[in-house]
Design a protein around this motif. Sequence first.
Motif, mmCIF file in Angstrom:
data_model
loop_
_atom_site.group_PDB
_atom_site.id
_atom_site.type_symbol
_atom_site.label_atom_id
_atom_site.label_comp_id
_atom_site.label_asym_id
_atom_site.label_seq_id
_atom_site.Cartn_x
_atom_site.Cartn_y
_atom_site.Cartn_z
ATOM 1 N N GLU A 1 0.861 5.318 0.163
ATOM 2 C CA GLU A 1 0.052 6.487 0.544
ATOM 3 C C GLU A 1 0.854 7.761 0.285
ATOM 4 O O GLU A 1 1.932 7.956 0.840
ATOM 5 C CB GLU A 1 -0.335 6.396 2.019
ATOM 6 C CG GLU A 1 -1.260 7.485 2.492
ATOM 7 C CD GLU A 1 -1.633 7.337 3.968
ATOM 8 O OE1 GLU A 1 -2.612 7.965 4.392
ATOM 9 O OE2 GLU A 1 -0.927 6.595 4.686
ATOM 10 N N CYS B 1 -4.520 -1.037 -7.870
ATOM 11 C CA CYS B 1 -5.793 -0.405 -7.508
ATOM 12 C C CYS B 1 -5.555 1.025 -7.027
ATOM 13 O O CYS B 1 -5.099 1.243 -5.902
ATOM 14 C CB CYS B 1 -6.482 -1.220 -6.416
ATOM 15 S SG CYS B 1 -8.091 -0.564 -5.914
ATOM 16 N N PHE C 1 -15.286 1.088 -3.983
ATOM 17 C CA PHE C 1 -15.949 0.818 -2.714
ATOM 18 C C PHE C 1 -17.216 0.017 -2.986
ATOM 19 O O PHE C 1 -17.383 -1.085 -2.517
ATOM 20 C CB PHE C 1 -16.255 2.106 -1.935
ATOM 21 C CG PHE C 1 -16.853 1.834 -0.577
ATOM 22 C CD1 PHE C 1 -16.060 1.306 0.435
ATOM 23 C CD2 PHE C 1 -18.179 2.071 -0.317
ATOM 24 C CE1 PHE C 1 -16.597 1.029 1.682
ATOM 25 C CE2 PHE C 1 -18.721 1.801 0.926
ATOM 26 C CZ PHE C 1 -17.937 1.276 1.921
ATOM 27 N N SER D 1 -0.173 9.907 -7.187
ATOM 28 C CA SER D 1 -0.667 8.533 -7.091
ATOM 29 C C SER D 1 -0.937 7.964 -8.482
ATOM 30 O O SER D 1 -0.569 6.824 -8.791
ATOM 31 C CB SER D 1 -1.941 8.489 -6.249
ATOM 32 O OG SER D 1 -2.536 7.216 -6.293
ATOM 33 N N MET E 1 -11.501 8.826 -7.626
ATOM 34 C CA MET E 1 -11.482 7.382 -7.383
ATOM 35 C C MET E 1 -12.838 6.803 -7.755
ATOM 36 O O MET E 1 -13.868 7.468 -7.644
ATOM 37 C CB MET E 1 -11.179 7.121 -5.892
ATOM 38 C CG MET E 1 -11.333 5.694 -5.428
ATOM 39 S SD MET E 1 -11.021 5.554 -3.653
ATOM 40 C CE MET E 1 -11.660 3.914 -3.326
ATOM 41 N N TYR F 1 0.854 -1.186 0.000
ATOM 42 C CA TYR F 1 0.000 0.000 0.000
ATOM 43 C C TYR F 1 0.890 1.236 0.000
ATOM 44 O O TYR F 1 1.805 1.363 0.828
ATOM 45 C CB TYR F 1 -0.897 -0.007 1.238
ATOM 46 C CG TYR F 1 -1.777 1.199 1.393
ATOM 47 C CD1 TYR F 1 -2.779 1.483 0.461
ATOM 48 C CD2 TYR F 1 -1.629 2.066 2.481
ATOM 49 C CE1 TYR F 1 -3.593 2.584 0.603
ATOM 50 C CE2 TYR F 1 -2.447 3.164 2.628
ATOM 51 C CZ TYR F 1 -3.427 3.425 1.693
ATOM 52 O OH TYR F 1 -4.245 4.524 1.833
ATOM 53 N N ALA G 1 -6.480 4.873 -5.688
ATOM 54 C CA ALA G 1 -7.489 5.476 -4.816
ATOM 55 C C ALA G 1 -7.304 6.991 -4.832
ATOM 56 O O ALA G 1 -6.631 7.536 -5.697
ATOM 57 C CB ALA G 1 -7.378 4.914 -3.402
ATOM 58 N N ASN G 2 -7.925 7.700 -3.863
ATOM 59 C CA ASN G 2 -7.929 9.158 -3.885
ATOM 60 C C ASN G 2 -6.526 9.773 -3.837
ATOM 61 O O ASN G 2 -6.207 10.658 -4.610
ATOM 62 C CB ASN G 2 -8.748 9.689 -2.708
ATOM 63 C CG ASN G 2 -10.210 9.343 -2.830
ATOM 64 O OD1 ASN G 2 -10.810 9.504 -3.877
ATOM 65 N ND2 ASN G 2 -10.803 8.853 -1.755
ATOM 66 N N SER H 1 -3.677 7.531 -2.979
ATOM 67 C CA SER H 1 -2.893 6.341 -2.691
ATOM 68 C C SER H 1 -3.158 5.293 -3.770
ATOM 69 O O SER H 1 -4.007 5.495 -4.637
ATOM 70 C CB SER H 1 -3.277 5.778 -1.311
ATOM 71 O OG SER H 1 -4.646 5.395 -1.300
ATOM 72 N N PHE H 2 -2.431 4.185 -3.686
ATOM 73 C CA PHE H 2 -2.750 3.049 -4.539
ATOM 74 C C PHE H 2 -2.207 1.786 -3.885
ATOM 75 O O PHE H 2 -1.366 1.835 -2.980
ATOM 76 C CB PHE H 2 -2.200 3.213 -5.960
ATOM 77 C CG PHE H 2 -0.701 3.160 -6.074
ATOM 78 C CD1 PHE H 2 -0.043 1.988 -6.412
ATOM 79 C CD2 PHE H 2 0.062 4.301 -5.858
ATOM 80 C CE1 PHE H 2 1.337 1.938 -6.525
ATOM 81 C CE2 PHE H 2 1.439 4.260 -5.973
ATOM 82 C CZ PHE H 2 2.082 3.078 -6.309
ATOM 83 N N GLN H 3 -2.699 0.651 -4.331
ATOM 84 C CA GLN H 3 -2.282 -0.630 -3.774
ATOM 85 C C GLN H 3 -1.882 -1.575 -4.897
ATOM 86 O O GLN H 3 -2.545 -1.612 -5.940
ATOM 87 C CB GLN H 3 -3.417 -1.242 -2.945
ATOM 88 C CG GLN H 3 -3.025 -2.522 -2.213
ATOM 89 C CD GLN H 3 -4.023 -2.894 -1.141
ATOM 90 O OE1 GLN H 3 -3.898 -2.482 0.014
ATOM 91 N NE2 GLN H 3 -5.028 -3.656 -1.502
#
Length: 291
Positions: free
Chosen positions: A16, A48, A152, A29, A149, A14, A50-51, A53-55
């Motif tokens: 951030e 993946c 969810f 990101s 993003m 992860y 996100a706002n 961040s990413f994973q």
Amino acid sequence: MKTRYTFGGDEHIYVEMDEEMSLDAFFKSLSMSNAVRDAKIPGVTEICPANASFQVRFDPDVTHPDEMLKRIQELEAKAEDAEKRMTTRIVEVPVFYRDPWTHETLMRFRERHQDPQGTDLDYAARINGYDSVDAFIEAHHSAPWFVSMVGFVSGLPFLYQLVEREKQIEVPKYVRPRTDTPKLTVGYGGCFSCVYSVRGAGGYQMFGITPMPIYDPRQQTSYLRDFMVFFRPGDIVKWKPIDRAEYDRITAEVEANTWSPRTAEVTFDLAEFNADMADTNKKLMEALDDA
């Protein structure tokens, strides 16, 4: 911004960018996500975003977690230097504010709210310093929003208001989540607006509803036949207030597969936006009039 890297078990890393959402964090990101994808690191199975961040999901039998972490960290400098500019689209999304369906729902769950005596819009207007709900609604739709993003719930977009930080609307989520939220509710939690793609539980404040489907797993909606999810990160949204008659008209046209949202191709440049937000927003919104 100091990037933070953490492991998620043996198969995830992860990344951030920042503890708070910002467009700078989003663009970094996005750049890092693209850099990881382009690097084609052996063992990576999923990325993946996100706002802010990413994973990364990977197979530890192909690339050891410590090696994967090292490879991803090496890409950070490339992301820092990446151009913060993108060609995207602006989409006009009709919203029936103060609709009867979200109103019935919010009144049904009033005991779970910070202000059991009013409505979600009453509460949001008051804590953001607006004299009336009408003034608050105008603030909600008068500036464009950036899709940072999607996820969810399948197809649900998180939208970040393109205004100065001190002008951003902020509203906390319900004290306790609801067990019901109408499909296509326009909601709000923290600094994010959203559209509930399906009916279900939720904790965001409810401001209205849109007649525009944004998720269709059967891909029968005319503008969702190529892909079941409408929004993608980087999209820009312009909310358009509508009344009940307009809502009913669009709903009928959606069912007849004769309606599609107004869109226009635009370029979003973060440096230009930070230099003159008002002018950038004006040009973005006017692009729909020229489409």
